[in-house]
Scaffold this motif. Structure first.
Motif, short mmCIF file in Angstrom:
data_model
loop_
_atom_site.label_atom_id
_atom_site.label_comp_id
_atom_site.label_asym_id
_atom_site.label_seq_id
_atom_site.Cartn_x
_atom_site.Cartn_y
_atom_site.Cartn_z
N ARG A 283 0.74 -0.96 0.02
CA ARG A 283 0.16 -0.03 -0.08
C ARG A 283 0.91 1.31 -0.07
N GLU A 284 2.14 1.27 0.70
CA GLU A 284 2.88 2.37 0.63
C GLU A 284 3.32 2.88 -0.45
N ILE A 285 3.72 1.67 -1.46
CA ILE A 285 4.16 1.82 -2.81
C ILE A 285 3.03 2.37 -3.60
N ALA A 286 2.05 1.86 -3.42
CA ALA A 286 0.83 2.32 -4.23
C ALA A 286 0.41 3.83 -4.01
N GLU A 287 0.79 4.18 -2.77
CA GLU A 287 0.37 5.72 -2.37
C GLU A 287 1.20 6.50 -2.86
N ARG A 288 2.52 6.22 -3.27
CA ARG A 288 3.38 7.07 -4.05
C ARG A 288 3.32 6.94 -5.44
N ARG B 122 3.32 4.32 -7.74
CA ARG B 122 3.91 3.43 -8.41
C ARG B 122 3.35 2.05 -8.87
N TYR B 123 2.77 1.79 -9.80
CA TYR B 123 1.91 0.74 -10.18
C TYR B 123 2.80 -0.17 -11.26
N PRO B 124 2.97 -1.72 -11.44
CA PRO B 124 2.27 -2.30 -10.08
C PRO B 124 2.97 -2.21 -8.99
N ALA B 125 2.47 -2.11 -7.61
CA ALA B 125 3.32 -2.02 -6.54
C ALA B 125 3.77 -2.94 -5.67
N VAL B 126 4.62 -3.51 -6.58
CA VAL B 126 5.11 -4.80 -6.14
C VAL B 126 6.39 -4.47 -5.08
#
Length: 434
Positions: A335-340, A342-346
């Protein structure tokens, strides 16, 4: 035309002039008690009342059979007729490609659907483990990180672990469009009703639907239908596998299957454990996963991606723990990666592909190891870097990780370039040499 007659003959052969009939003796809390079905056994389907409401026998005793219905039981009273149909089966067919069906194989797109000539049980045994093949060749996926750092190979089963709203469905759709496979079978278990058309029309698109069969049961349907959704999708995948096809099975999500299994099991009298899940949950999940993977007889394989909903990113909750220990690799979406953005948020450092190191050459494994090492160094120093506590030049490895991190992080969001896996590795090497 001959094949259509084969299907018709199979339908006629399945008809019976005699059907066992019982009578309802109790109707409460979403379940029915039926007497007179002396030949019934757990797993059999029934049709109740004049409206022919479907249901499943979940337990039998001297006092009668306990039936869990597939819908609302309003209007069913004491003495109403209940017919025993037999085991829940499905008759998939190659003409199902491009179609949307429910867990009983009925069309949901308003068009007639041809049943196949052979009826298959929804609960089947996996291929003989002594004769199963190993992993096949590495697959191009259309997503750079899965073409390199987290390779997906033919016959592999991976778990996709994510909370809600971090791009899980979008990544599954990219797999449906981009992974090298003959057929994609997609199970949408317990999804919101409005999301079905959005997924098929916009997210999956015409190109993705052209080679796909979508099996769905929405969140408002009974636990029986939600549980059968994944069983039916697996049955369809096995049908195409037995035709010699390479099948991509995408499941969204196995957690909702487990929740539906829990409702059915508790209704049958099983005692809850495992944070509310009954003991049979582990066996249900593991036996289901084992049905996917490499085949034994013939060239067909099932490559499977099982998405798992993890509330609060808790990777130790029962369903996540069972799936992680059963499949051949796990991918964590953060979720932290998605919130900045970057997708896919792997989250690469928490993700593992058990097809390595065999899925890559020695040179490619060196590249993978170096990329993971640099990302790990940056991750360990990230707090100091953002707090301004790290002084440039203190550690050459951290300096290099800081310099290369933007390119490596951006690479994890890239689509695979033309040229497949080799081109993706060349792109990754450019980032490592920057």
């Amino acid at each position: 035309m001959a094949f259509e007659f084969d299907s018709l003959r199979a339908e006629i052969a399945a008809l019976s002039a005699v059907r066992e009939v019982g009578r309802i003796t109790g109707n409460s809390m979403g379940s029915l008690i039926v007497k007179g079905l002396h030949g019934a056994s757990p797993g059999d389907r029934v049709l109740a009342g004049a409206g022919q409401l479907g249901g499943e026998v979940i337990s039998v005793s001297e006092t009668g059979a306990l039936i869990l219905p597939e819908g609302e039981t309003g209007g069913l009273g004491i003495g109403n007729r209940v017919e025993l149909v037999g085991k829940a089966e499905l008759a998939p067919d190659s003409s199902w490609l491009g179609r949307i069906v429910d867990p009983l194989g009925r069309p949901l797109d308003g068009r007639p659907l041809l049943a196949g000539p052979e009826r298959r049980p929804m609960v089947a045994t996996p291929p003989d483990p002594a004769h199963r093949r190993g992993f096949g060749a590495r697959l191009s996926t259309g997503v750079a990180v899965f073409d390199t750092l987290l390779p997906l190979v033919r016959g592999q089963r991976i778990g996709l672990f994510a909370g809600s709203g971090v791009g899980k469905s979008s990544l599954l759709a990219r797999f449906a469009r981009g992974v090298q496979a003959d057929v994609a079978v997609i199970a949408l278990v317990g999804e919101r009703g409005r999301e079905l058309r959005e997924f098929t029309d916009k997210v999956l698109g015409p190109d993705g639907m052209a080679r796909a069969v979508v099996v769905t049961a929405t969140s408002d349907q009974s636990p029986l239908m939600r549980k059968r959704c994944l069983l039916s999708a697996m049955t369809v995948a096995e049908y195409f596998r037995d035709l010699g096809k390479h099948v991509l099975l995408l499941v969204d999500s196995v957690t909702r299957f487990a929740e539906a299994h829990r409702e059915v099991a508790l209704a049958s009298g099983e005692v809850a454990s495992l944070r509310g899940y009954p003991p049979s949950t582990a066996h249900a999940l593991m036996s289901l996963c084992e049905r996917a993977g490499p085949g034994s007889d013939g060239p067909g394989d099932i490559t499977a991606v099982f998405s798992v909903l993890v509330a609060g990113s808790d990777m130790e909750e029962p369903i996540a723990d069972i799936i992680r220990g059963t499949v051949d690799g796990h991918v964590v979406l953060s979720r932290e990666i998605a919130e900045r953005g970057r997708y896919p948020a792997v989250d690469l450092l928490r993700s593992v592909s058990r097809s390595l190191p065999g899925a890559a050459t020695d040179a490619e494994n060196d590249v993978i190891t170096e990329a993971r090492r640099l990302l790990s160094i940056y991750d360990q120093a990230e707090m100091m870097i953002h707090a301004g506590l790290y002084v440039a030049g203190s550690d050459p490895q951290i300096d290099r990780a800081i310099r290369l991190w933007p390119g490596l992080d951006g690479f994890l969001a890239e689509s695979a370039p033309p040229g497949g896996n080799k081109a993706s590795f060349e792109r990754l090497q450019i980032h490592l040499k920057a």
